[in-house]
Design an enzyme around this catalytic site. Structure first.
Site, PDB file in Angstrom:
ATOM      1  N   TYR A  35      51.254  54.887  76.579  1.00 58.40           N
ATOM      2  CA  TYR A  35      50.323  55.453  75.590  1.00 58.40           C
ATOM      3  C   TYR A  35      50.024  54.430  74.493  1.00 58.40           C
ATOM      4  CZ  TYR A  35      49.603  60.372  76.875  1.00 58.40           C
ATOM      5  OH  TYR A  35      49.185  61.539  77.494  1.00 58.40           O
TER       6      TYR A  35
ATOM      7  N   VAL B 184      58.550  72.574  74.304  1.00 61.06           N
ATOM      8  CA  VAL B 184      57.656  71.411  74.322  1.00 61.06           C
ATOM      9  C   VAL B 184      57.094  71.102  75.700  1.00 61.06           C
ATOM     10  CG1 VAL B 184      58.692  70.326  72.292  1.00 61.06           C
ATOM     11  CG2 VAL B 184      59.564  69.750  74.593  1.00 61.06           C
TER      12      VAL B 184
ATOM     13  N   LYS C  53      61.873  68.122  83.002  1.00 60.43           N
ATOM     14  CA  LYS C  53      60.584  68.588  82.478  1.00 60.43           C
ATOM     15  C   LYS C  53      60.515  68.420  80.959  1.00 60.43           C
ATOM     16  CE  LYS C  53      59.185  72.135  85.826  1.00 60.43           C
ATOM     17  NZ  LYS C  53      58.928  73.591  85.980  1.00 60.43           N
TER      18      LYS C  53
ATOM     19  N   LEU D 271      51.220  71.892  72.293  1.00 57.77           N
ATOM     20  CA  LEU D 271      51.334  72.423  70.937  1.00 57.77           C
ATOM     21  C   LEU D 271      50.133  71.942  70.131  1.00 57.77           C
ATOM     22  CD1 LEU D 271      53.137  73.905  68.819  1.00 57.77           C
ATOM     23  CD2 LEU D 271      54.237  71.697  68.375  1.00 57.77           C
TER      24      LEU D 271
ATOM     25  N   TYR E 170      68.867  63.674  83.048  1.00 54.47           N
ATOM     26  CA  TYR E 170      68.810  63.225  81.653  1.00 54.47           C
ATOM     27  C   TYR E 170      68.500  61.731  81.570  1.00 54.47           C
ATOM     28  CZ  TYR E 170      70.213  62.683  76.755  1.00 54.47           C
ATOM     29  OH  TYR E 170      70.230  62.405  75.403  1.00 54.47           O
TER      30      TYR E 170
ATOM     31  N   ARG F  44      81.033  67.449  74.782  1.00 56.15           N
ATOM     32  CA  ARG F  44      81.136  66.067  74.310  1.00 56.15           C
ATOM     33  C   ARG F  44      82.554  65.803  73.832  1.00 56.15           C
ATOM     34  NH1 ARG F  44      75.359  64.816  71.301  1.00 56.15           N
ATOM     35  NH2 ARG F  44      74.510  66.879  71.695  1.00 56.15           N
TER      36      ARG F  44
END
Length: 314
Positions: free
Chosen positions: A158, A58, A90, A62, A144, A185
């Site tokens: 947006y 991604v 990214k 796309l 993250y 985890r």
């Protein structure tokens, strides 16, 4: 029938979401670069007439025609997102820009899978959506935490600038079948260690808390959020508000698995939050949702999955 795009669709949560969307009668395009996703998670769907799989990252644009977009693409466990922290950032930021651009072009409604990590190591407990968080911008988890925070910023900009139809959910600790056995985890760690008869590793003194939501409950509220009224953007906390210490979780796993694993204690990792518990009042009020699967029942299903997986040599 909607044409639905799920990025990160071969991952733990994404694959369960694909299952649910197909069950609900939608035409599903699953996109994944398979960094942490697995074909095994969606192998049972490959023959479904309304399921399509595309290998794609991604961070690149796309060009497809869709009605709805679920943006789930991003490594979500510390082991995986710290492996290549620049790529993690990214994926969150460029991935959000590319998917928002696609939504803008097609007029699709788009949902962002954000995270409780946007709250960092919180000073407010439990965490409400109006709490801005306490995040280290230069730590080992920042790729993250800050990546997801920036993605939320992009979604709301947006929305304001282009009137995009957005939905944002903040996902708290979730567990269930299809978790990666080596993702670091706590639920998968404890279960795999117990099944292998190894020592169960607890970081810190075991008093730090998490709230664990079973995957079926989480997918249900995500679908409810996507189908919610226009103009209700979120962000919405989704997770189980019942809090457990790491020590309690380890003892529960040992009880369900059996065996003679010992509990061993290691130093707490950098920037590891001491408490994490969602306030889900907004999800209850706006989405009519709350988790139904108990920790014991959910762990039973997850242990059965890992028992079969490890028996197959994973």
């Amino acid at each position: 029938m909607n044409k639905v795009l799920v990025t990160g669709g071969a991952g733990f949560l994404g694959s369960h979401l694909c299952d649910r969307l197909l069950k609900d009668g939608h035409d599903v395009l699953c996109v994944d670069n398979f960094f942490t996703g697995s074909k095994q998670n969606i192998a049972h769907l490959l023959s479904h007439p309304y399921f399509e799989l595309m290998r794609h990252d991604v961070t690149f644009p796309l060009y497809v025609e869709v009605d709805r977009i679920f943006n789930f693409a991003c490594p979500a466990s510390p082991v995986h997102y710290q492996h290549d922290p620049v790529q993690t950032t990214k994926t969150s930021v460029h991935g959000a820009i590319n998917m928002l651009g696609l939504a803008k072009r097609t007029g699709a409604r788009i949902l962002q899978a954000s995270t409780s990590e946007v709250y960092g190591d919180p000073e407010v407990h439990p965490q409400r959506e109006d709490y801005w968080g306490r995040v280290n911008p230069i730590g080992i988890r920042s790729c993250y935490d800050e990546g997801k925070r920036c993605a939320e910023t992009l979604f709301f900009d947006y929305h304001r600038q282009n009137a995009l139809d957005i939905k944002v959910v903040r996902i708290f600790n979730t567990y269930g079948p299809r978790m990666h056995p080596n993702d670091g985890r706590v639920v998968s760690n404890f279960i795999v260690q117990a099944l292998r008869g190894e020592d169960i590793t607890i970081y810190g003194d075991g008093s730090q808390t998490r709230s664990f939501c079973y995957v079926d409950d989480l997918i249900d509220v995500i679908v409810r959020m996507m189908n919610s009224e226009a103009g209700f953007t979120g962000p919405v906390n989704i997770g189980n508000p019942v809090e457990h210490t790491m020590l309690q979780l380890a003892e529960k796993v040992l009880q369900l698995v059996g065996g003679r694993s010992r509990l061993v204690f290691r130093p707490l990792p950098s920037d590891d939050p001491r408490q994490r518990q969602p306030d889900i009042a907004l999800a209850r009020q706006k989405l009519g949702w709350e988790p139904r699967v108990s920790l014991e029942d959910g762990l039973g299903e997850t242990i059965a999955y890992f028992r079969k997986l490890l028996g197959a040599g994973a």
